[in-house]
Design a protein around this motif. Structure first.
Motif, short mmCIF file in Angstrom:
data_model
loop_
_atom_site.label_atom_id
_atom_site.label_comp_id
_atom_site.label_asym_id
_atom_site.label_seq_id
_atom_site.Cartn_x
_atom_site.Cartn_y
_atom_site.Cartn_z
N PRO A 119 1.03 -1.11 -0.11
CA PRO A 119 0.00 0.27 -0.19
C PRO A 119 1.41 1.12 0.38
N PRO A 120 0.37 2.19 -0.74
CA PRO A 120 1.76 3.37 -0.64
C PRO A 120 1.26 4.60 0.61
N HIS A 121 0.64 4.47 1.32
CA HIS A 121 0.86 4.42 2.47
C HIS A 121 1.87 3.80 3.42
N GLU A 122 2.39 2.61 3.22
CA GLU A 122 3.29 2.10 4.03
C GLU A 122 4.47 2.82 3.46
N ILE A 123 4.35 2.77 2.40
CA ILE A 123 5.74 3.07 1.47
C ILE A 123 6.39 4.40 1.99
N ALA A 124 5.09 4.96 2.20
CA ALA A 124 5.62 6.50 2.70
C ALA A 124 5.96 6.52 4.12
N GLY A 125 5.45 5.92 4.85
CA GLY A 125 6.08 5.51 6.30
C GLY A 125 7.53 5.35 6.27
N ILE A 126 7.85 4.09 5.95
CA ILE A 126 8.99 4.07 5.50
C ILE A 126 10.36 5.20 4.73
N LEU A 127 9.81 5.64 4.25
CA LEU A 127 10.68 6.69 3.46
C LEU A 127 10.69 7.82 4.74
N PRO A 155 10.20 15.74 4.25
CA PRO A 155 9.31 16.61 3.74
C PRO A 155 7.49 17.71 3.12
N SER A 156 7.51 18.54 2.54
CA SER A 156 6.16 19.72 3.21
C SER A 156 4.88 18.37 1.97
N TYR A 157 5.38 17.20 1.64
CA TYR A 157 3.86 16.47 1.33
C TYR A 157 4.52 15.74 1.21
N ILE A 158 4.32 14.36 0.76
CA ILE A 158 4.13 12.95 -0.08
C ILE A 158 3.22 12.51 -0.84
N LEU A 159 3.27 12.66 -2.17
CA LEU A 159 2.02 12.47 -2.90
C LEU A 159 1.93 10.83 -3.80
N PHE A 160 1.02 9.99 -4.11
CA PHE A 160 0.68 9.10 -5.22
C PHE A 160 0.58 9.53 -5.89
N GLY A 192 3.50 5.69 -7.84
CA GLY A 192 5.20 5.64 -7.20
C GLY A 192 4.38 7.19 -6.80
N LEU A 193 5.84 7.38 -5.97
CA LEU A 193 5.54 8.52 -5.10
C LEU A 193 6.73 9.26 -5.17
N TRP A 194 5.34 11.08 -5.16
CA TRP A 194 6.29 12.35 -4.85
C TRP A 194 7.03 12.72 -3.49
N CYS A 195 8.15 13.33 -3.58
CA CYS A 195 8.50 13.65 -2.72
C CYS A 195 9.09 15.09 -2.72
N VAL A 196 8.56 16.17 -1.87
CA VAL A 196 8.69 17.16 -2.25
C VAL A 196 8.69 18.24 -1.17
N TRP A 197 10.11 19.07 -1.16
CA TRP A 197 9.52 20.17 0.35
C TRP A 197 10.04 21.37 -0.84
N TRP A 204 0.96 12.64 2.88
CA TRP A 204 1.52 12.98 3.83
C TRP A 204 1.97 14.14 3.48
N PRO A 205 1.54 15.06 4.68
CA PRO A 205 0.65 14.82 5.99
C PRO A 205 -0.99 14.54 5.65
N GLU A 206 -1.49 14.60 6.48
CA GLU A 206 -3.11 13.68 6.49
C GLU A 206 -4.26 15.01 5.88
N SER A 207 -3.53 16.64 5.61
CA SER A 207 -4.48 17.61 4.90
C SER A 207 -2.94 18.81 4.50
N TRP A 208 -3.65 19.54 3.11
CA TRP A 208 -2.65 20.28 2.96
C TRP A 208 -2.29 21.42 3.83
N GLU A 209 -3.19 21.61 5.05
CA GLU A 209 -3.58 22.40 6.01
C GLU A 209 -1.65 22.14 6.74
#
Length: 663
Positions: free
Chosen positions: A124-132, A144-149, A153-158, A239-244
């Motif tokens: 599951p993508p949320h488990e991969i994000a937790g490992i990262l 990162p500021s957010y992780i996008l599925f 794959g996954l995009w990590c952006v700062w 990640w995180p749970e919301s954009w706020e």
């Protein structure tokens, strides 16, 4: 009394409870689309704040055609943004490219693809994000500021806490490469620390296919709420749970965590270096020794590195003398072009700040110099972004590429100034050398052997190789080892200096005398064989069997004097006799089958082995013992039949002694 006019009858609207209700699937699809649009708008507002400087580029077409450039205040309202599948990470001016970068908005990013061979495939993508996130915490990298599925794959952006100017893009690109695991050294010579930091950063992405082609400043990534057409998955926030809850970062904080050396450590190292240099200069002054004046940094990187060094020497003569030359702007322009071509890089601001103390004054301001160098910086940004210019069907670099003669004619420096500064490349009267002359000068600098000396060396190698091979039976490899050279050098020496040219007797490949053939002692024969009986016929190569490796072309040899040869009973050679006996054995077996079934391969093997036995008996007796013609009826057909079943007839020819056969 007349009746009042009748009012037209109006059908009352039906109650809502009696109307047809849409099915549940339609309601769920509409709700999903509304939720996706809300997620898309929230992503756009988070990535590009309203009323920010520059344009954001949205991609609507899946084929990545020309994007739509929108002001940040238009992102939430424009229909193109509502249908967007990709959005730019940075903001630009006229077009999306490093040369038109307006503000740096994202400091770091990473595109992690999960392929079928990855250990995370199917997770599951949320488990991969937790490992990262756990790996980043262990490596000391801020989250990162957010992780996008992204659908596959996954995009990590700062994201940056505040928009930065375009001049920091070189540092941002270096920061991204270091985050991905490249060994980036900044400020000190501790290579072990650099390697350890690179290994720690690379361990974050272990097991994932990191896309190394997304490090440019014109990069776009998928928008949350859109659909990945390749996988059919919905792009969503992991990640995180919301954009706020998105957190932003400072460039210096990220650099201290990602780079192997912090900025404070680099500054301390430079201060210590400058202090040591100042102490050496003070000691030299106290001892009465001359102290070299401070100079601009130089780079020795090929021709244009040397041109840059001479241009910097001219810059150092001072503003007054440069003003009298009236070449201050051209001089700075060519220095910037040389740095762009050597890979040193920079931008208009840094160049203007560096060259300003040498040229500013007498009507030339630093702002004018910055504007004058802006075209060089713009072309350098386009080159770093991988852009090309097409001309007559060919791709060219967007950098300025003037010839050296053009630089000389633009500056036209006086001869006395060239003599004073020791200039050689920028002299207007400098001789123009051809490509051959430049190559000869380079070979001379590198200590290469002259052609005349090399030819004399080859002649000596050829003479010594013939002497050694004539006196001994050493193979060519041993001869080359004794001469301290390669076997190819010996071949080349023998080809360049044949024996006919030096007046030496040339042995033929085979010297025949009184019915005995002796292999010539030739370097290309591998080694000399002892005498053996001469076959009256040269064996032809086997038909379509395995293709033999291509031999090295032999040198031309003089024809040996023909001598009388005693004829033998094998008039057509041992191969023809073997094939004739093989056809005889095959015909005998075919006539004696009497209805019995024989396998074709086994039959062929037995026939050829029986033919070998008969041929060996005849060679031992020296006369014909078995029936059959002296040559086969159809030699090509027999060879083709043997090749079809994988039989090499040469293996069955008689050999008088093991020493006579070359292996």
């Amino acid at each position: 009394m007349p009746l009042p006019p009748r009012q037209p009858y109006a059908v009352p609207p039906a109650p809502s409870v009696l109307m047809d209700r849409p099915d549940v699937e339609t309601l769920l699809c509409e709700q999903e689309e509304r939720t996706a649009l809300q997620a898309k708008l929230a992503h756009l507002r988070t990535l590009h704040a309203p009323h920010a400087r520059g344009n954001a580029t949205v991609i609507v077409d899946s084929k990545f055609a020309e994007g739509v450039h929108l002001r940040t205040r238009e992102l939430v309202k424009d229909p193109a943004a509502h249908a967007a599948s990709h959005i730019s990470l940075q903001r630009h001016y006229e077009s999306r490219g490093a040369h038109a970068l307006a503000r740096v908005n994202a400091l770091m990013w990473a595109d992690c693809e999960i392929s079928s061979g990855s250990p995370f495939h199917g997770m599951p993508p949320h488990e991969i994000a937790g490992i990262l996130l756990a790996r980043m915490d262990a490596a000391g990298i801020p989250r990162p500021s957010y992780i996008l599925f992204s659908g596959r794959g996954l995009w990590c952006v700062w994201l940056s806490r505040r928009p930065l100017k375009a001049r920091v893009q070189a540092r941002v690109r270096r920061l991204i490469c270091c985050l991905w695991g490249e060994a980036v050294q900044t400020g000190a010579a501790n290579i072990e620390r650099v390697k350890a930091k690179a290994a720690a950063n690379a361990a974050i992405w272990a097991g994932m296919d990191l896309d190394w082609s997304v490090g440019d400043m014109a990069r776009v990534h998928r928008v949350a709420g859109s659909t990945n057409e390749k996988s059919g998955e919905r792009v969503r926030l992991l990640w995180p749970e919301s954009w706020e809850d998105v957190q932003r970062h400072d460039l210096d904080t990220l650099a201290d965590a990602v780079f192997p050396f912090t900025r404070a450590e680099t500054t301390l190292y430079r201060e210590e270096r400058d202090a040591r240099r100042a102490a050496r200069e003070a000691q030299a002054r106290a001892e009465g020794k001359p102290v070299a004046p401070s100079r601009l940094r130089t780079h020795s990187r090929g021709l244009w590195g040397a041109v840059e060094a001479e241009l910097l020497r001219v810059l150092a003569i001072g503003p007054e003398r440069l003003a009298r030359l009236e070449k201050r702007d051209l001089l700075c322009f060519h220095v910037a072009v040389a740095r762009a071509r050597t890979g040193v890089g920079g931008d208009a601001d840094s160049w203007a700040m560096e060259f300003g103390p040498y040229v500013v004054g007498n009507g030339l301001t630093q702002e004018t110099l910055r504007s004058y160098l802006g075209s060089v910086a713009k072309r350098l940004r386009a080159h770093e972004a991988g852009e090309v210019r097409m001309h007559q069907g060919r791709a060219y670099s967007p950098l300025y590429t003037p010839k050296l003669d053009k630089v000389r004619s633009d500056l036209n420096l006086p001869s006395d100034l060239c003599d004073e500064l020791g200039l050689t490349l920028l002299r207007p009267d400098a001789p123009v050398r051809t490509a051959t002359e430049r190559s000869a000068a380079r070979r001379q600098r590198e200590g290469a052997t002259a052609r005349a000396e090399h030819a004399q060396t080859l002649a000596e190698v050829a003479r010594l190789a013939r002497e050694i091979q004539g006196a001994t039976d050493l193979p060519l490899t041993e001869v080359a080892r004794l001469l301290d050279c390669s076997r190819a050098t010996v071949y080349r020496a023998l080809d360049a200096h044949p024996a006919e040219a030096v007046g030496e007797p040339v042995p033929s490949e085979e010297t025949v005398s009184e019915g005995v053939s002796e292999t010539a002692r030739n370097l290309k024969g591998g080694y000399a064989s002892p005498p053996r009986p001469a076959p009256p016929e040269t064996l032809a190569p086997s038909a379509p069997a395995a293709k033999a490796p291509e031999a090295r072309p032999r040198r031309r040899k003089a024809q040996a004097a023909s001598q009388p040869q005693t004829p033998t009973w094998l008039m057509h050679g041992p191969l023809s006799r073997l094939l004739a006996l093989y056809e005889h054995a095959r015909s005998c077996r075919a006539s004696n089958r009497n209805g019995a079934s024989f396998g074709p391969m086994g039959c062929e093997w037995e026939d050829i082995e029986y033919a070998q036995y008969m041929l060996n008996e005849e060679v031992g007796e020296g006369r014909k013992l078995f029936p059959g013609g002296l040559k086969p009826l159809n030699r090509p057909k027999a060879l083709a039949r043997l090749a079809k079943v994988g039989i090499d007839p040469y293996r069955y020819l008689p050999c008088s002694s093991p020493e006579a056969r070359l292996h």
